[in-house]
Write a protein that holds these residues in place. Structure first.
Motif, PDB file in Angstrom:
ATOM      1  N   UNK A  18       0.798  -1.218   0.000  1.00 14.96           N
ATOM      2  CA  UNK A  18       0.000   0.000   0.000  1.00 14.96           C
ATOM      3  C   UNK A  18       0.826   1.262   0.000  1.00 14.96           C
ATOM      4  N   UNK A  19       2.148   1.098   0.174  1.00 12.48           N
ATOM      5  CA  UNK A  19       2.938   2.305   0.367  1.00 12.48           C
ATOM      6  C   UNK A  19       3.107   3.101  -0.903  1.00 12.48           C
ATOM      7  N   UNK A  20       2.761   2.548  -2.038  1.00 11.26           N
ATOM      8  CA  UNK A  20       2.900   3.303  -3.274  1.00 11.26           C
ATOM      9  C   UNK A  20       1.539   3.680  -3.824  1.00 11.26           C
ATOM     10  N   UNK A  21       0.506   3.776  -2.968  1.00 11.86           N
ATOM     11  CA  UNK A  21      -0.807   4.118  -3.460  1.00 11.86           C
ATOM     12  C   UNK A  21      -0.863   5.605  -3.766  1.00 11.86           C
ATOM     13  N   UNK A  23      -3.053   7.756  -2.455  1.00 14.87           N
ATOM     14  CA  UNK A  23      -3.734   8.518  -1.424  1.00 14.87           C
ATOM     15  C   UNK A  23      -2.861   9.662  -0.948  1.00 14.87           C
ATOM     16  N   UNK A  25      -0.942  11.668   1.707  1.00 12.09           N
ATOM     17  CA  UNK A  25      -0.300  11.167   2.920  1.00 12.09           C
ATOM     18  C   UNK A  25      -0.885  11.789   4.173  1.00 12.09           C
ATOM     19  N   UNK A  26      -0.668  11.131   5.268  1.00 16.86           N
ATOM     20  CA  UNK A  26      -1.166  11.605   6.558  1.00 16.86           C
ATOM     21  C   UNK A  26      -0.577  12.962   6.912  1.00 16.86           C
ATOM     22  N   UNK A  28      -0.154  15.511   5.066  1.00 19.97           N
ATOM     23  CA  UNK A  28      -0.820  16.639   4.403  1.00 19.97           C
ATOM     24  C   UNK A  28      -2.079  16.996   5.188  1.00 19.97           C
ATOM     25  N   UNK A  33      -8.118  18.076  11.849  1.00 18.08           N
ATOM     26  CA  UNK A  33      -7.294  16.971  12.334  1.00 18.08           C
ATOM     27  C   UNK A  33      -6.980  17.184  13.802  1.00 18.08           C
ATOM     28  N   UNK A 221       6.270  12.828  13.951  1.00 14.24           N
ATOM     29  CA  UNK A 221       5.243  12.997  12.925  1.00 14.24           C
ATOM     30  C   UNK A 221       5.311  14.435  12.427  1.00 14.24           C
ATOM     31  N   UNK A 223       3.638  17.424   9.929  1.00 18.73           N
ATOM     32  CA  UNK A 223       2.397  17.823   9.280  1.00 18.73           C
ATOM     33  C   UNK A 223       2.595  19.169   8.605  1.00 18.73           C
ATOM     34  N   UNK A 230       8.563  14.252   2.278  1.00 18.91           N
ATOM     35  CA  UNK A 230       9.042  13.005   1.682  1.00 18.91           C
ATOM     36  C   UNK A 230       8.815  11.849   2.637  1.00 18.91           C
ATOM     37  N   UNK A 231       8.909  12.108   3.921  1.00 14.91           N
ATOM     38  CA  UNK A 231       8.603  11.090   4.939  1.00 14.91           C
ATOM     39  C   UNK A 231       7.842  11.771   6.042  1.00 14.91           C
ATOM     40  N   UNK A 233       6.802  10.361   8.719  1.00 16.97           N
ATOM     41  CA  UNK A 233       7.135   9.745  10.009  1.00 16.97           C
ATOM     42  C   UNK A 233       8.624   9.436   9.995  1.00 16.97           C
TER      43      UNK A 233
ATOM     44  N   UNK B 398       9.927   4.253  -5.884  1.00 15.24           N
ATOM     45  CA  UNK B 398       9.597   5.018  -4.681  1.00 15.24           C
ATOM     46  C   UNK B 398       9.058   4.127  -3.568  1.00 15.24           C
ATOM     47  N   UNK B 443      12.169   4.083   5.507  1.00 20.09           N
ATOM     48  CA  UNK B 443      11.597   5.018   6.471  1.00 20.09           C
ATOM     49  C   UNK B 443      10.416   4.288   7.103  1.00 20.09           C
ATOM     50  N   UNK B 444       9.961   4.757   8.261  1.00 15.38           N
ATOM     51  CA  UNK B 444       8.848   4.052   8.897  1.00 15.38           C
ATOM     52  C   UNK B 444       7.653   3.938   7.958  1.00 15.38           C
ATOM     53  N   UNK B 837      -7.241  -1.647   0.010  1.00 15.48           N
ATOM     54  CA  UNK B 837      -6.190  -0.820   0.594  1.00 15.48           C
ATOM     55  C   UNK B 837      -6.819   0.503   0.981  1.00 15.48           C
ATOM     56  N   UNK B 839      -6.672   4.467   2.873  1.00 11.67           N
ATOM     57  CA  UNK B 839      -5.762   5.563   3.170  1.00 11.67           C
ATOM     58  C   UNK B 839      -5.560   5.631   4.680  1.00 11.67           C
ATOM     59  N   UNK B 840      -4.822   6.619   5.118  1.00 13.95           N
ATOM     60  CA  UNK B 840      -4.358   6.636   6.510  1.00 13.95           C
ATOM     61  C   UNK B 840      -5.492   6.707   7.524  1.00 13.95           C
ATOM     62  N   UNK B 844     -10.876   6.670   2.517  1.00 12.90           N
ATOM     63  CA  UNK B 844     -10.818   6.311   1.096  1.00 12.90           C
ATOM     64  C   UNK B 844     -10.261   4.911   0.980  1.00 12.90           C
TER      65      UNK B 844
END
Lengths: 280, 863
Positions: A18-21, A23, A25-26, A28, A33, A221, A223, A230-231, A233, B398, B443-444, B837, B839-840, B844
């Protein structure tokens, strides 16, 4: 193969998938929130009070219309989305003007479980995992739920209380960031390094529920309301991630950046917002 | 008839004519003036005709009707001075396709060219008679039949009697009974007659039906002549399951879409659920993956699949057949409440030195075998994946996960067999498997605890000894012992790890005693013991749905434990009528980890109503101990009860016409005492982590239609309708994770001729149940969002369908064969959904798809 292992590996691999989906990212911040629920103290001795303060990100043009807190003496855990294991004991708490609450869980637990006068039935464990649940709503009909589980010791103070991480500072573009002071700008398609420094002295060792000695894993984390990390976390006491100059909203002149440090045991520290000018 | 090349012949002729004429003319004048010239040198003539070096056989399409067993095509061939055929034509043909086949073959002939008396090679036109014989297709794996001719009543052996196997009026195999009345023959699969005419006794003339690759032992009791009973007697065929199917090694290798994998091929049969891509799970008749077992010669294989579930750990190099029993298996097997698969291996060949090498998209493997004399034969095989070399090409740049050791596997097997005489055999098998991967999360991941190194190593080694002995026509035994080592070492990030070192000793001994033609007793011991050292620290999920690891309490343990699981079993076979067998059986198993006995009564009946129609029924109890992590005192509840499955099935086997058969089986399973997670343990440390309160209901219908059209086509249609439901109190009944109401597989392979064959497989399967996410909550302590699930398995994924194609081309040389195969899975690149799958914050989602189109090209040489 042992099933837990299979489950773990499967989980990891699926997460990897799922890391290349596509969506967002958290990291953003595109809407309402809850960034953190900071509690003081993090573990409760019998009779101690606790204050829990929410840190929300409210988008521009929105306003908070309600902040609701509940307390439950026994959390059913993530398997039940932190529902209250004893629903009849879940009570609503009145927040202060800043949205925080102060409560004495010992009194609430005693009232729920029916013991008074300091005599705790033997059936009550030495430690209860209480849960504070927070719901915030805005006038744009956005709602967010957040929880914080806080251990409540029932018979004696915690032998080695958990302490929150201490953020020594955040550097943006190589310069120490300060709230209210603009950072170096972020150009379109540019990169701005963001560095988080956590005090190594705030990293604690502890014995987990399995009796294994562990060292806290400090996690950062990141935000932002503009650009993207880019990361989102990082792991460690001195970590850096890049704020990338992509995805600016039309007419957006600045971005706000928050950084939250977690010890993954309930300890949290938050800094920000830092104002980052966005280039064209 | 050989004719010299025309040009040379003509010149030679003219030269011959011109020479003497000139000479005569000159000679006439010469007589007046000079002496006659010397006679001309004779022109060279054809000394040797072209000689064919090697005949290339003519390939005619399969199924071609031959007007006679041998067809002759007379060809005219222009053979060059280099021995090549430059031109070929038919002088006298036999019609198509024989003429075309003959011309095609002839053009590939190589000749020793024709030579003149001077030794010069010259082109020559020859007439060639090419004989085309009707091909004999390779027969299916034979049935290995061992039998005893015994005198009825006294059961004295009847030695020295010729026994023949007949198909129609043709005798296809012969043997003679030895001193113990024993004979051994290899008979063709399907139907054949067993005939023996011992003096002064009844004649044996028995119609036998057996599947390809089957191994059978039977007694034949013949009455002395003069007795009241003149009818031919036989022992009943002993198949002790309602539904049992056998795939031969050839079928395993060529089934389309299975890439020659031992277990994958079997999963095309009814009763086997489709496992999600990459999961490598065995789900038979709706049972949980851990409820079914796979055996190698009746001893359990500890690990079924390599990483990713693409390849099973046992390569088919020495595979003889695979027996598939989705439920209601015999008392020989236990510690399982689902179904079983038993892999049967063959002995290494003793006729010389043989081997094979196979290189394909997944892996490369070699195998060698041979006889050592004095009854010994030895064989070995090894395989190594190389998917690790191509996997990095498919990982996005990536991606957050990089491999320093991409997933790779090895597996091997060594077999030694000693058979000093026909009554006994010793077999030693050493086999194992290793999987390894080392990766790094740069990365985590979305969960902060999944970071850093990912290191996994899984291996097992089994040393298995098997001894079979026939003491007398009435008494035989089969004993095997396994010493096994299994190791798992896994590290996920800085916190999570699982290490297992398991040493296992297993003993199985089965004894069979024939009281009479009507009564047979079978019994034995099936014992297992082991020592397990486990070190673990993993997130403990007690629910059925995935959750972020950091939100779960961790469970840790460092323990060493011994376990014992002896079992005794006994089965009686009663054949009150020749076509009726009733088999009551009993199995008693001790489970040391829960300190419980489990007694399993089982009953099977088979009745051949009329020839070609057989009814079967079975009912029985099947019990197993809960999974080790549920019974261990550190991580589970040692006071659990054995999990139970009461299984009932009824079946019909019907031969429709030659080559077409239909098997129908209905089944019902009631599950009780299932070990389920106790949600109270999430917040009450005194509450047991698991309780034996789960129940389940599984029912369905299976159909298997097999079609074989001569030697040109073979295939089957497998359909299962099945519902698998569970109830974990206090929750309501729900569909099980692998509840697949409809599962259809249609496959077949067609022989195209000239070594070509093509196959296809179509699968249509109901989507697996899934649990919807109805919300999420932010866990402030870990920074992750935790999903809130709706009713478990109340949703369902999209229906799965896929088409697989396979093409094989075999080249046959003098001493070896070469096979090129292309097995393309999911040729339409159907994006079948395997899950979701999110989202966070679970607001979605997108469908997670499984295997894309995957062509597997392979090359296999056998000698």
């Amino acid at each position: 193969m042992n099933r837990p292992l299979a489950v773990s590996l499967a989980t990891v691999l699926l997460i990897s998938a799922g890391c290349t989906d596509d969506f967002s990212p958290q990291s953003d911040l595109l809407g309402l929130r809850v960034l953190a629920l900071v509690a003081d103290p993090l573990e409760l001795a019998p009779g101690a009070s606790v204050t829990v303060r929410p840190h929300d990100h409210v988008p521009a043009g929105s306003a908070v219309v309600s902040q609701r807190w509940t307390f439950c003496p026994v959390s059913a855990g993530s398997v039940a989305a932190y529902a209250c294991a004893v629903p009849q004991c879940e009570v609503e708490l009145a927040p202060a003007a800043d949205g925080s609450i102060t409560a004495n869980p010992t009194e609430l637990v005693a009232a729920c479980l029916g013991f008074t006068g300091g005599s705790i039935p033997p059936s009550v464990p030495d430690q209860l995992l209480t849960v504070f649940r927070y719901r915030v709503a805005t006038d744009q009909a956005e709602t967010r739920d957040a929880v914080l589980q806080i251990p409540q010791w029932t018979r004696q103070p915690p032998p080695d209380p958990n302490l929150p991480p201490v953020i020594l500072g955040v550097e943006i573009g190589g310069i120490p960031a300060q709230v209210g002071v603009p950072t170096p700008p972020l150009a379109v398609d540019g990169i701005l390094p963001v560095r988080l420094l956590i005090d190594p002295a705030s990293v604690q060792t502890y014995v987990d529920a399995a009796g294994v000695s562990q060292t806290e894993t400090m996690t950062g984390y990141f935000y932002t309301t503009g650009g993207t990390f880019s990361a989102g976390i990082t792991s460690g006491v001195d970590t850096t991630t890049d704020l990338e100059g992509t995805g600016f909203l039309p007419g957006q002149a600045t971005a706000e950046v928050w950084v939250v440090a977690l010890d993954l045991r309930g300890g949290q520290a938050l800094v920000g917002p830092f104002t980052v000018p966005l280039g064209q | 008839m050989h004719r010299p090349g025309r040009t040379l012949a003509l010149l030679s002729f003219l030269g011959l004519l011109a020479g003497p004429a000139t000479a005569v003319a000159q000679g006439t004048q010469a007589t007046q003036a000079i002496e006659a010239p010397p006679p001309p040198t004779p022109e060279p003539t054809l000394a040797t005709s072209p000689r064919l070096k090697e005949l290339v056989p003519a390939d005619v399409p399969p199924g071609t009707k031959f007007p006679a067993p041998e067809v002759v095509v007379v060809l005219s061939l222009d053979v060059s001075a280099e021995g090549k055929v430059e031109k070929a034509s038919v002088e006298s043909g036999a019609g198509e396709p024989f003429d075309a086949a003959a011309l095609s073959a002839a053009r590939r002939f190589e000749f020793e060219p024709g030579r003149l008396t001077t030794g010069e090679a010259v082109p020559v036109t020859v007439t060639f008679r090419l004989r085309i014989q009707e091909p004999v297709a390779p027969p299916p794996a034979p049935v290995k039949l061992t039998g005893y001719l015994l005198e009825r009543g006294s059961r004295l052996p009847i030695p020295g009697v010729p026994v023949s196997v007949r198909v129609g009026d043709e005798v296809v195999a012969r043997a003679t009974t030895d001193g113990s009345g024993r004979f051994q023959v290899e008979a063709p699969a399907g139907e054949f007659r067993l005939v023996a005419s011992p003096p002064d006794r009844q004649k044996l003339d028995l119609l036998v039906k057996a599947q390809a690759g089957e191994v059978r032992e039977e007694n034949y009791l013949l009455e002395s002549l003069g007795g009241p009973n003149e009818t031919v007697v036989s022992a009943s065929a002993i198949q002790r399951e309602v539904m049992k199917d056998v795939l031969t090694a050839e079928q395993v290798f060529t089934v389309p879409g299975s890439a020659g994998d031992t277990l994958k091929a079997v999963l095309n049969l009814p009763g086997a659920a489709r496992a999600p891509f990459g999961a490598g799970l065995l789900v038979l008749r709706g049972s949980a993956p851990g409820d079914s077992k796979v055996f190698l010669e009746s001893q359990q294989i500890p690990q079924l699949y390599h990483f990713g579930g693409i390849r099973s750990t046992y390569a088919p190099a020495f595979l003889q057949s695979v027996e598939f029993v989705p439920g209601n298996f015999s008392v020989d097997y236990g510690r399982a409440q689902g179904g079983i698969i038993d892999v049967r291996i063959r002995d290494p060949r003793q006729d010389g030195f043989h081997g094979q090498a196979d290189v394909n998209f997944y892996d490369v493997g070699v195998e060698m075998e041979g006889g050592l004399g004095n009854g010994w034969s030895l064989g070995g095989a090894a395989r190594r994946s190389w998917i690790d070399t191509v996997l990095p090409l498919f990982i996005p740049k990536d991606a957050n996960l990089s491999f320093s050791t991409a997933p790779r596997f090895y597996d091997f097997q060594f077999i030694a067999t000693w058979s000093p005489d026909a009554s006994q055999k010793l077999r030693i098998i050493f086999y194992g498997s290793m999987d390894r991967l080392v990766g790094l999360f740069d990365k985590p991941m979305r969960d902060p605890t999944i970071t850093g190194q990912l290191d996994a190593r899984v291996s097992f080694y089994n040393l298995q000894g098997q001894y079979t002995r026939t003491f007398s026509p009435s008494l035989r035994q089969d004993t095997s012992v396994v010493i096994g080592l299994q190791e798992i070492s896994t590290q996920i990030g800085p916190q999570y790890f699982f290490d297992l070192n398991l040493r296992r000793l297993s003993l199985r001994s089965t004894w069979v005693y024939d009281f009479s033609s009507q009564w047979e007793l079978r019994g034995g011991i099936d014992a297992e013991m082991g020592r397990a050292s486990i070190s673990v620290n993993l997130p403990n999920s007690t629910g059925p749905n995935p959750l972020p690891p950091s939100s779960l309490p961790q469970i840790g343990a460092n323990i060493t434990t011994m376990y014992y699981s002896p079992a005794l079993f006994a089965e009686l076979r009663w054949a009150p009528l020749p076509n009726l067998s009733i088999l009551p059986g009993l199995r008693a198993n001790w489970f040391s980890d829960i300190s419980q006995w489990a007694v399993d009564p089982r009953l099977l009946a088979r009745w051949e109503v009329v020839p070609g129609t057989e009814l079967r029924g079975a009912v029985g109890m099947y019990q197993q101990a809960p999974a080790p992590q549920k019974t261990n005192v550190a991580t589970g509840n040692p006071f659990l009860l054995p999990e139970r499955s009461l299984q009932t099935s009824i079946g019909l086997g019907q031969k429709i016409v030659d080559g077409v058969s239909l098997d129908l089986t209905g089944f019902y399973k009631a599950l009780t005492q299932q070990a389920i997670a106790n949600s109270a343990s999430n917040y009450d440390p005194n509450a047991p982590r698991y309780t034996s309160t789960g129940t389940g209901t599984i029912y369905g219908l299976e159909a298997l239609l097999k079609v074989a059209i001569g030697d040109s086509f073979a295939g089957w249609l497998a359909y299962s309708f099945q519902r698998s439901l569970r109830t974990d109190p206090p929750d309501v009944q729900r569909p099980y994770d692998f509840d697949q109401p409809n599962n259809l597989t249609v496959l077949g392979t067609y022989q195209l001729g000239r070594g070509w064959s093509a196959g296809a497989r179509f699968r249509l399967v109901s989507g697996n149940p899934s649990t919807p996410v109805i919300g999420s909550v932010f866990d402030s302590a870990t920074g992750v969002f935790v999903p809130e699930y709706g009713e478990t398995n109340s949703d369902r994924l999209a229906t799965f369908w896929a088409i697989d194609l396979r093409i094989d081309k075999v080249w046959t040389f003098k001493d070896w064969t070469l096979t090129l195969y292309l097995d393309t899975q999911n040729v339409t690149n159907q994006k079948n959904q395997e899950g979701w799958t999110y989202n966070y914050d679970y607001t979605e989602r997108t469908a997670t798809t499984g295997l894309p189109i995957l062509p597997i090209l392979g090359l296999k040489g056998e000698w």
